[in-house]
Enzyme design. Structure first.
Site, short mmCIF file in Angstrom:
data_model
loop_
_atom_site.label_atom_id
_atom_site.label_comp_id
_atom_site.label_asym_id
_atom_site.label_seq_id
_atom_site.Cartn_x
_atom_site.Cartn_y
_atom_site.Cartn_z
N ASP A 192 0.85 -1.19 0.00
CA ASP A 192 0.00 0.00 0.00
C ASP A 192 0.88 1.23 0.00
O ASP A 192 1.95 1.24 0.63
CB ASP A 192 -0.92 0.01 1.23
CG ASP A 192 -1.99 -1.07 1.15
OD1 ASP A 192 -2.34 -1.47 0.03
OD2 ASP A 192 -2.47 -1.50 2.22
N ASP A 206 -7.06 -1.63 -4.46
CA ASP A 206 -8.16 -1.30 -3.55
C ASP A 206 -9.12 -0.30 -4.19
O ASP A 206 -10.34 -0.42 -4.05
CB ASP A 206 -7.60 -0.72 -2.25
CG ASP A 206 -6.72 -1.71 -1.50
OD1 ASP A 206 -6.93 -2.92 -1.66
OD2 ASP A 206 -5.82 -1.26 -0.76
#
Length: 233
Positions: A192, A206
């Protein structure tokens, strides 16, 4: 010769003389009562009134529609695969770049403190949730891919193809991290790097999953099914 010719001629004269008309003229008289109709016209009328219509022109006319429907479904599947491939490639390339250039470095401010690039390894779900459920989340991501593949067999809606493509691309992006990244197969941590202020850190996979989910909700509210059926409630 006269006696021979007379017996030969007598049956012909009798056959023709019974009704006062020749055989051809008698047939013509019978047709005159029903109106002129050829054998081809009679044959053309039969499928419209009997069971052979199932094998006649009616069935033949529906056949061209089947290839057209198949072609429409293939186009929707092509859209799904294209969107999924684009989402997957963008996610993969972005992760390769940020891992190579930004990991173990100070965060980079894009919009002051409101939006930063900050690389972290997330063993949980999207937005840092469920960090202790890595294997379960991997299984769920694999199940999502299988379900989308099954739905695609009856896909006739372009908006649904886009939505499912986003879900598929995002699921495959994070699934690839869980399979190939450390600490091990099916236990890998997802990369991330997008860090808005006062919000969890996430990645492009995501984002694709969230956008696909929102689009599916909107399509459901509109009553549009993946097979193209529209419900008017």
């Amino acid at each position: 010769m006269t006696e021979v010719e007379r017996p030969i001629g007598t049956p012909d004269d009798g056959a023709d003389g019974k009704d006062g008309t020749s055989g051809a003229e008698g047939t013509g008289g019978e047709r005159a009562g029903d109106g002129p109709q050829t054998e081809d016209e009679q044959a053309a009328d039969e499928p419209a009134t009997g069971e052979p219509a199932a094998d006649g022109p009616g069935a033949g006319e529906s056949a061209p529609g089947e290839p057209a429907a198949g072609a429409g479904r293939r186009r929707r599947i092509s859209v799904l695969i294209s969107v999924a491939g684009l989402a997957f490639v963008l996610d993969l390339v972005s992760k390769l770049i940020v891992v190579a250039q930004l990991e173990d470095h100070a965060p980079i401010d894009l919009m002051g403190s409101w939006l930063r690039l900050n690389v972290i390894r997330n063993p949980g779900a999207a937005f840092g949730l469920g960090e202790a459920l890595t294997i379960l989340l991997t299984a769920i991501a694999a199940a999502v891919v299988i379900v989308i593949a099954r739905i695609a067999r009856k896909l006739y809606s372009t908006p649904w193809a886009i939505a499912l493509g986003l879900l598929l691309g995002g699921a495959c992006g994070n699934l690839a991290d869980r399979i190939f990244r450390t600490p091990g197969v099916f236990q890998g941590a997802v990369v991330d790097f997008i860090a808005p202020k006062h919000f969890a850190v996430f990645n492009l996979a995501d984002s694709a999953i969230v956008c696909g989910g929102i689009l599916i909700v909107l399509l459901s509210f509109r009553g549009l099914d993946p097979d193209g059926t529209v419900h008017r409630d």
